[in-house]
Design a protein around this motif. Structure first.
Motif, mmCIF file in Angstrom:
data_model
loop_
_atom_site.group_PDB
_atom_site.id
_atom_site.type_symbol
_atom_site.label_atom_id
_atom_site.label_comp_id
_atom_site.label_asym_id
_atom_site.label_seq_id
_atom_site.Cartn_x
_atom_site.Cartn_y
_atom_site.Cartn_z
ATOM 1 N N LEU A 1 -37.928 -20.616 -145.843
ATOM 2 C CA LEU A 1 -38.051 -22.049 -146.116
ATOM 3 C C LEU A 1 -39.352 -22.291 -146.877
ATOM 4 C CD1 LEU A 1 -37.192 -24.178 -142.971
ATOM 5 C CD2 LEU A 1 -36.096 -24.230 -145.178
ATOM 6 N N LEU A 2 -39.353 -23.314 -147.701
ATOM 7 C CA LEU A 2 -40.570 -23.685 -148.424
ATOM 8 C C LEU A 2 -41.727 -23.811 -147.435
ATOM 9 C CD1 LEU A 2 -41.877 -24.739 -151.047
ATOM 10 C CD2 LEU A 2 -41.070 -26.998 -150.421
ATOM 11 N N ASP A 3 -42.784 -23.117 -147.675
ATOM 12 C CA ASP A 3 -43.872 -23.043 -146.728
ATOM 13 C C ASP A 3 -44.987 -24.003 -147.115
ATOM 14 O OD1 ASP A 3 -45.816 -20.335 -145.361
ATOM 15 O OD2 ASP A 3 -44.761 -21.994 -144.411
ATOM 16 N N TYR A 4 -45.591 -23.790 -148.274
ATOM 17 C CA TYR A 4 -46.403 -24.862 -148.815
ATOM 18 C C TYR A 4 -46.354 -24.815 -150.330
ATOM 19 C CZ TYR A 4 -50.745 -22.230 -149.845
ATOM 20 O OH TYR A 4 -51.681 -21.398 -150.357
ATOM 21 N N GLN A 5 -46.825 -25.859 -150.923
ATOM 22 C CA GLN A 5 -46.596 -26.059 -152.338
ATOM 23 C C GLN A 5 -47.839 -26.656 -152.981
ATOM 24 O OE1 GLN A 5 -43.111 -28.590 -153.318
ATOM 25 N NE2 GLN A 5 -44.639 -29.713 -154.424
ATOM 26 N N ILE A 6 -48.079 -26.277 -154.231
ATOM 27 C CA ILE A 6 -49.216 -26.850 -154.964
ATOM 28 C C ILE A 6 -48.680 -27.456 -156.257
ATOM 29 C CG2 ILE A 6 -51.304 -26.266 -156.261
ATOM 30 C CD1 ILE A 6 -52.343 -25.250 -153.881
ATOM 31 N N SER A 7 -49.250 -28.569 -156.639
ATOM 32 C CA SER A 7 -48.812 -29.231 -157.863
ATOM 33 C C SER A 7 -50.005 -29.883 -158.562
ATOM 34 C CB SER A 7 -47.778 -30.298 -157.510
ATOM 35 O OG SER A 7 -47.303 -30.905 -158.667
ATOM 36 N N PRO A 8 -50.107 -29.855 -159.875
ATOM 37 C CA PRO A 8 -49.262 -29.121 -160.811
ATOM 38 C C PRO A 8 -49.480 -27.610 -160.697
ATOM 39 C CG PRO A 8 -50.532 -30.841 -161.950
ATOM 40 C CD PRO A 8 -51.082 -30.722 -160.565
ATOM 41 N N ALA A 9 -48.410 -26.850 -160.943
ATOM 42 C CA ALA A 9 -48.511 -25.393 -160.933
ATOM 43 C C ALA A 9 -49.474 -24.966 -162.033
ATOM 44 C CB ALA A 9 -47.131 -24.790 -161.185
ATOM 45 N N ASP B 1 -59.850 -26.775 -152.161
ATOM 46 C CA ASP B 1 -59.732 -27.648 -150.994
ATOM 47 C C ASP B 1 -58.254 -27.840 -150.617
ATOM 48 O OD1 ASP B 1 -61.083 -29.640 -149.098
ATOM 49 O OD2 ASP B 1 -59.565 -30.883 -150.076
ATOM 50 N N LEU B 2 -57.386 -27.897 -151.630
ATOM 51 C CA LEU B 2 -55.952 -28.068 -151.366
ATOM 52 C C LEU B 2 -55.406 -26.895 -150.565
ATOM 53 C CD1 LEU B 2 -54.587 -29.333 -154.807
ATOM 54 C CD2 LEU B 2 -55.111 -30.692 -152.781
ATOM 55 N N THR B 3 -55.782 -25.690 -150.964
ATOM 56 C CA THR B 3 -55.307 -24.491 -150.266
ATOM 57 C C THR B 3 -55.941 -24.400 -148.878
ATOM 58 O OG1 THR B 3 -55.335 -23.473 -152.432
ATOM 59 C CG2 THR B 3 -54.959 -22.010 -150.583
ATOM 60 N N TYR B 4 -57.242 -24.670 -148.835
ATOM 61 C CA TYR B 4 -57.963 -24.601 -147.564
ATOM 62 C C TYR B 4 -57.349 -25.554 -146.543
ATOM 63 C CZ TYR B 4 -61.627 -25.599 -144.183
ATOM 64 O OH TYR B 4 -62.310 -25.821 -143.017
ATOM 65 N N LYS B 5 -57.148 -26.812 -146.972
ATOM 66 C CA LYS B 5 -56.613 -27.809 -146.034
ATOM 67 C C LYS B 5 -55.157 -27.491 -145.659
ATOM 68 C CE LYS B 5 -59.447 -31.945 -146.412
ATOM 69 N NZ LYS B 5 -59.868 -32.558 -147.672
ATOM 70 N N ALA B 6 -54.389 -26.975 -146.626
ATOM 71 C CA ALA B 6 -52.991 -26.620 -146.327
ATOM 72 C C ALA B 6 -52.945 -25.590 -145.206
ATOM 73 C CB ALA B 6 -52.294 -26.086 -147.579
ATOM 74 N N HIS B 7 -53.773 -24.561 -145.302
ATOM 75 C CA HIS B 7 -53.801 -23.532 -144.250
ATOM 76 C C HIS B 7 -54.290 -24.115 -142.928
ATOM 77 C CE1 HIS B 7 -52.628 -19.870 -146.343
ATOM 78 N NE2 HIS B 7 -53.198 -20.398 -147.422
ATOM 79 N N LYS B 8 -55.306 -24.944 -143.019
ATOM 80 C CA LYS B 8 -55.869 -25.543 -141.811
ATOM 81 C C LYS B 8 -54.810 -26.389 -141.089
ATOM 82 C CE LYS B 8 -59.844 -28.120 -140.220
ATOM 83 N NZ LYS B 8 -61.104 -28.747 -140.525
ATOM 84 N N ILE B 9 -54.108 -27.203 -141.869
ATOM 85 C CA ILE B 9 -53.094 -28.084 -141.273
ATOM 86 C C ILE B 9 -51.964 -27.259 -140.657
ATOM 87 C CG2 ILE B 9 -51.325 -29.807 -141.832
ATOM 88 C CD1 ILE B 9 -53.448 -30.930 -143.870
ATOM 89 N N LYS B 10 -51.596 -26.183 -141.342
ATOM 90 C CA LYS B 10 -50.536 -25.317 -140.790
ATOM 91 C C LYS B 10 -50.938 -24.746 -139.430
ATOM 92 C CE LYS B 10 -47.886 -22.538 -143.013
ATOM 93 N NZ LYS B 10 -46.599 -23.191 -142.811
ATOM 94 N N ASN B 11 -52.235 -24.507 -139.268
ATOM 95 C CA ASN B 11 -52.702 -23.947 -138.000
ATOM 96 C C ASN B 11 -52.869 -25.002 -136.915
ATOM 97 O OD1 ASN B 11 -52.764 -21.249 -138.692
ATOM 98 N ND2 ASN B 11 -54.740 -21.478 -139.724
ATOM 99 N N ILE B 12 -53.232 -26.225 -137.311
ATOM 100 C CA ILE B 12 -53.525 -27.262 -136.312
ATOM 101 C C ILE B 12 -52.266 -27.989 -135.846
ATOM 102 C CG2 ILE B 12 -54.677 -29.476 -135.930
ATOM 103 C CD1 ILE B 12 -56.697 -28.732 -138.054
ATOM 104 N N LEU B 13 -51.438 -28.371 -136.817
ATOM 105 C CA LEU B 13 -50.342 -29.297 -136.520
ATOM 106 C C LEU B 13 -49.089 -28.514 -136.127
ATOM 107 C CD1 LEU B 13 -49.627 -32.273 -136.448
ATOM 108 C CD2 LEU B 13 -49.173 -32.196 -138.899
ATOM 109 N N LYS B 14 -48.596 -28.767 -134.916
ATOM 110 C CA LYS B 14 -47.423 -28.029 -134.418
ATOM 111 C C LYS B 14 -46.405 -29.010 -133.832
ATOM 112 C CE LYS B 14 -49.057 -23.522 -134.310
ATOM 113 N NZ LYS B 14 -49.845 -23.486 -135.500
ATOM 114 N N VAL B 15 -45.145 -28.754 -134.140
ATOM 115 C CA VAL B 15 -44.102 -29.555 -133.502
ATOM 116 C C VAL B 15 -43.531 -28.751 -132.337
ATOM 117 C CG1 VAL B 15 -42.021 -30.917 -133.838
ATOM 118 C CG2 VAL B 15 -43.512 -30.444 -135.778
ATOM 119 N N ILE B 16 -43.793 -29.240 -131.144
ATOM 120 C CA ILE B 16 -43.316 -28.551 -129.935
ATOM 121 C C ILE B 16 -42.428 -29.508 -129.150
ATOM 122 C CG2 ILE B 16 -45.306 -26.969 -129.879
ATOM 123 C CD1 ILE B 16 -46.548 -28.905 -127.805
ATOM 124 N N SER B 17 -42.096 -29.127 -127.938
ATOM 125 C CA SER B 17 -41.250 -30.039 -127.141
ATOM 126 C C SER B 17 -41.766 -30.121 -125.715
ATOM 127 C CB SER B 17 -39.795 -29.570 -127.147
ATOM 128 O OG SER B 17 -39.733 -28.280 -126.598
#
Ligand code: ADP
Length: 372
Positions: free
Chosen positions: A206-214, A356-372
């Motif tokens: 699945l699309l993991d993260y994305q940067i724009s413009p390429a 900063d875009l890459t740094y924050k993307a990785h950081k957010i992936k580590n912090i934000l979790k959808v659990i139940s």
């Protein structure tokens, strides 16, 4: 104007958010009354978007129709089109795209570069084409989000293939995966968004993260834009289209697939571009001038997927921390139930500084979790 959307997922939800800026009466057809788009439309109609009567009766009440998913009843759309309902994209274009075999045949017939392929109708046909490996096997119809795609590197992988009409596509040595969104209105005027670059999760596909413009050399960018434009012109349909392409090690480009609708690869356009892809589609449907696709700032998108090992009522871990980050925009899709890999939301980051875009993307992936 009355406009109907087939499907009520997150794409429909964001489309409806943009509709609120215009004078338009919105209708959604979807089986699940708790779907992400249900409470944002003026009229929710419960029904199966694959069912002829459900789509036809739904379409008869509106002036124009659009889709947020391809798996819809095209026969009903063709009948509605003949009876004067405007449909974005045209059913003929949708028909080409809906099946990967007809989609690939379309690229070939129009000399649009795409990986070499052959069609297999069952597993035995796949096994008769060992010389074509390494390749990627893709189910003709019904696959989505990487389901229905199998990498067949060598003979030992052959059993992973699909025992139904499928495309066997030569493996491309991918350097970059990009997506270009193109808008075309009824006057055949076009606007192109700058390409986005995808980074994929190898496990979930699945699309993991994305940067724009390429980041692409000017020559590669021009070629990619020309190919994307040609796809839409050859489809001969107004609407909004996302053209996914591979750039290989030699900077050659191949169209992977086209989505005839607003797309995951364009979420960032809400905050990062003057006119979002959602606003753009309304301009097309409501017959307004096309918008400005220029980026305001570079951006990245992190998809918020249901965490592994959690199924049930969704809880968002780390949300407060992410909401305190600068230039970060959280979108939750309002799905009550989470399960592993389910698309639950996304986060857009904008900044002129790409590190900063890459740094924050990785950081957010580590912090934000959808659990139940
Ligand atoms: P889906 O329609 O389910 O998103 P895709 O056709 O986009 O499936 O394929 C999913 C992923 O598999 C692509 O994003 C890419 O990473 C990989 N892939 C698909 N086709 C090829 C190919 N011909 N060569 C190399 N990798 C491929």
């Amino acid at each position: 104007m009355k406009v109907g959307i087939l499907g009520g997922g997150q794409l429909g939800r964001m489309l409806l958010q943009a509709a609120a800026n215009y004078i338009v009466e919105t209708f959604v057809l979807e089986n699940d009354e708790n779907c992400p788009a249900a409470h944002l439309c003026n009229h929710f109609i419960k029904g199966d978007i694959k069912d002829f009567d459900a789509v036809y009766n739904f379409g008869k009440q509106v002036d124009a129709l659009t889709i947020e998913i391809e798996a819809v009843n095209i026969d009903a759309l063709e009948k509605l089109e003949n009876e004067g309902i405007k449909i974005y994209p045209k059913p003929a274009a949708l028909k080409i795209i809906k099946n990967k075999i007809t989609q690939k045949d379309f690229y070939k017939a129009n000399e649009i570069p795409t990986p070499a392929y052959l069609v297999t109708n069952d597993l035995s046909e796949l096994k008769n084409n060992k010389s074509f490996l390494p390749a990627v096997h893709k189910i003709g119809e019904g696959g989505y989000d990487g389901k229905g795609v199998q990498i067949i590197k060598n003979e030992t992988d052959l059993d992973k293939g699909f025992n139904t009409s499928s495309v066997l596509e030569k493996m491309v040595d991918i350097k970059k995966e990009i997506s270009i969104i193109v808008a075309m209105n009824d006057k055949n005027e076009t606007e192109i968004y700058p390409p986005s670059e995808m980074i994929f999760d190898p496990v979930l596909n699945l699309l993991d993260y994305q940067i724009s413009p390429a980041e692409l050399p000017q020559r590669v960018l021009w070629k990619a834009e020309a190919i994307a434009l040609k796809v839409v012109k050859d489809l001969k349909s107004a609407g909004l289209f996302a053209i996914e392409m591979f750039v290989d090690k030699n900077d050659d480009m191949f169209v992977n697939e086209t989505a005839p609708r607003v797309h995951n690869s364009g979420h960032h356009t809400i905050e990062a571009n003057y006119c979002s892809q959602y606003d753009m589609l309304w301009r097309i449907i409501l017959n307004y001038p096309l918008g400005n696709t220029d980026p305001i700032l570079p951006s990245s998108i992190v998809n918020l997927l249901g965490a592994d090992g959690y199924s049930g009522e969704a809880k968002y871990e780390g949300l407060d921390e992410v909401l305190q980050m600068e230039n970060v925009f959280v979108h939750l899709y309002g799905k009550k139930q989470t399960r592993p890999g389910r698309k639950m939301g996304h986060v857009t980051i904008i900044n002129k500084d790409r590190t900063d875009l890459t740094y924050k993307a990785h950081k957010i992936k580590n912090i934000l979790k959808v659990i139940s």
